[in-house]
Design an enzyme around this catalytic site. Structure first.
Site, mmCIF file in Angstrom:
data_model
loop_
_atom_site.group_PDB
_atom_site.id
_atom_site.type_symbol
_atom_site.label_atom_id
_atom_site.label_comp_id
_atom_site.label_asym_id
_atom_site.label_seq_id
_atom_site.Cartn_x
_atom_site.Cartn_y
_atom_site.Cartn_z
ATOM 1 N N GLN A 182 0.620 -0.922 0.042
ATOM 2 C CA GLN A 182 -0.086 -0.245 0.273
ATOM 3 C C GLN A 182 0.679 1.248 0.598
ATOM 4 O OE1 GLN A 182 -3.894 -0.832 0.005
ATOM 5 N NE2 GLN A 182 -2.325 -2.007 -0.568
ATOM 6 N N GLY A 223 -11.547 2.194 3.954
ATOM 7 C CA GLY A 223 -11.264 1.005 3.199
ATOM 8 C C GLY A 223 -10.330 1.478 3.051
ATOM 9 N N HIS A 224 -9.013 1.512 1.556
ATOM 10 C CA HIS A 224 -7.880 2.505 1.430
ATOM 11 C C HIS A 224 -8.728 2.765 0.274
ATOM 12 C CE1 HIS A 224 -7.206 -1.690 -0.967
ATOM 13 N NE2 HIS A 224 -8.534 -1.646 -1.139
ATOM 14 N N ASN A 225 -8.446 4.471 -0.623
ATOM 15 C CA ASN A 225 -8.157 5.068 -0.955
ATOM 16 C C ASN A 225 -10.287 5.423 -1.645
ATOM 17 O OD1 ASN A 225 -6.485 2.873 -2.250
ATOM 18 N ND2 ASN A 225 -6.024 5.093 -3.177
ATOM 19 N N SER A 243 -12.020 1.949 -2.123
ATOM 20 C CA SER A 243 -12.748 3.065 -3.390
ATOM 21 C C SER A 243 -14.202 3.321 -3.219
ATOM 22 C CB SER A 243 -11.771 2.317 -4.428
ATOM 23 O OG SER A 243 -10.403 1.760 -4.358
#
Length: 328
Positions: A182, A223-225, A243
Site C-alpha cells: 500500500q 478502506g483504502h482509497n 475505493s
C-alpha cells in the site's frame, strides 16, 4: 465552579430573560435538571418536559418564549440546539482547562514527523516518519498516525484510532495470497473528529482522503482509497469498502455498509444498518434493510424473495399474452 448567566450570554449571544447574576452549576436534560442547572428545548415534542422541568434556565426558540415567561431565567435564540452545543464547549473550557505537557512523555514521534507547535499528542501515541499533525489538533491516547499520513488543523482524534494501516490488498496466485504493498497515505482535512478505535487505511496508490469537517463515530472502518466529502457524518460501526467515493454533507447511520468502488452523491442520507450495493446519484434518504420479524416469518419472507425474479418473468409473460389477446 459555576458560571453566571450574564457571562454565558456575553460569550455566546442570545437574549437573556431574568437575572444575569444567576449562578449556573451545571448542564442537564429537562427531566433531571435542578434549579442551578441550564437546559434547552429544541423540539416541540418535548414541551411537556419543559412544563415540568425544574431547570433554573432554559434555552428556547422565540416560538416558545411565552412558555418560559414565568421562569427564573431563560435564553432566547434562533437555534437552541446549536446554542447548547456551543455552551458545552464553553463549559468544558471553563471547567477543565488544559493541563499537562503538550506532548506526553510516553508518546513516540519520529524525528522526520511534523507536529504543529500548538498540537497536543496524548499518552502512548505514535507519529511515524513523514507524518504531519496540524495546528490545534489533539490526538488522545494510543493514536497511531502512520508514515506520511496528514492530519489538518483543529482535528480531534480519539483513543485507539489507527490512521494509515495497510489497506486490504492481495493478489491470488496458485491458491495463495500475495501482498500488494500500500503505497499511498491518508490525508485528513481541517476540523475533522474521529471516534475511538476507528481505522482509516492508507491508499494502495493514491491517498485515502477525508475532507474538511467530516465527523466519524467510534469503531468505523474506512478502506483504502476511500474519499469522503466535506461535512459528512457517520455513526458507529459503519464500514466503507475500498475505493468508495462518498459525497459532501451526507450522513450514514450506525452499522451501515457501503460496498467498494461505489459513488454516493452529495446530501445522501443512509439509514442505520443499510447495505449500499449500488451507486447513488441523487440526494435523498435511502434505506436497504430487511424488516425485523419473528424468525419463522423472516424465513418464509426470505424464501419468497428468492422467487421474485421467477415471479417477475411469469407476470411479464402473462402481460404479454393479455396484450396479444387485446390486439387480436
Amino acid at each position: 465552579m459555576a458560571l453566571k448567566l450574564g457571562s454565558i450570554v456575553e460569550a455566546l449571544g442570545g437574549r437573556l430573560l431574568g437575572s444575569a447574576e444567576l449562578q449556573i452549576a451545571g448542564l442537564a436534560p429537562l427531566q433531571t435538571a435542578r434549579a442551578d442547572h441550564i437546559s434547552f428545548l429544541s423540539h416541540p415534542r418535548y414541551q411537556n418536559q419543559l412544563a415540568n422541568s425544574l431547570a433554573g434556565c432554559v434555552i428556547v426558540a422565540p416560538a416558545f418564549e411565552a412558555m418560559v415567561a414565568d421562569r427564573q431565567a431563560a435564553i432566547v435564540t434562533d437555534d437552541p440546539y446549536l446554542y447548547f452545543a456551543r455552551l458545552t464547549r464553553l463549559w468544558k473550557s471553563a471547567q477543565h482547562p488544559s493541563r499537562g505537557p503538550r506532548i506526553h512523555p510516553s508518546a513516540v514521534i519520529d524525528p522526520d514527523a511534523s507536529v504543529a507547535a500548538d498540537a497536543v499528542i496524548g499518552p502512548l501515541c505514535v507519529v511515524e516518519r513523514g507524518a504531519r499533525v496540524g495546528s490545534g489538533s489533539v490526538l488522545k491516547s494510543r493514536v497511531t498516525l502512520g508514515e506520511d499520513c496528514r492530519i489538518g488543523d483543529r482535528c480531534i482524534v480519539h483513543a485507539g484510532v489507527v490512521i494509515g494501516a495497510d489497506g486490504f490488498g492481495f493478489a491470488l496466485h496458485k491458491g495463495q495470497w500475495e501482498k500488494i504493498e500500500q503505497l499511498g497515505a491518508v490525508r485528513i482535512g481541517d476540523d475533522v473528529e474521529i471516534g475511538a478505535n476507528t481505522c482509516i487505511d492508507r491508499g494502495a496508490l493514491d491517498d485515502t482522503v477525508i475532507e474538511d469537517g467530516v465527523k466519524l463515530d467510534n469503531l468505523i472502518q474506512i478502506g483504502h482509497n476511500v474519499h469522503i466529502g466535506k461535512h459528512t457524518a457517520m455513526a458507529g460501526c459503519v464500514g466503507v469498502a475500498g475505493s468508495a467515493h462518498i459525497g459532501a454533507h451526507c450522513t450514514v447511520g450506525g452499522g451501515a455498509i457501503v460496498l467498494g468502488h461505489l459513488t454516493v452523491a452529495d446530501h445522501v442520507h443512509i439509514s442505520a444498518a443499510s447495505v449500499v450495493t449500488r451507486s447513488i446519484a441523487q440526494p435523498g434518504q435511502y434505506t436497504g434493510m430487511f424488516p425485523l420479524d419473528t424468525n419463522a416469518n423472516w424465513e418464509r419472507n426470505a424464501a419468497s424473495l428468492k422467487q421474485l425474479s421467477r415471479l417477475r418473468d411469469r407476470i411479464k409473460a402473462i402481460e404479454t399474452r393479455i396484450q396479444d389477446n387485446k390486439e387480436n
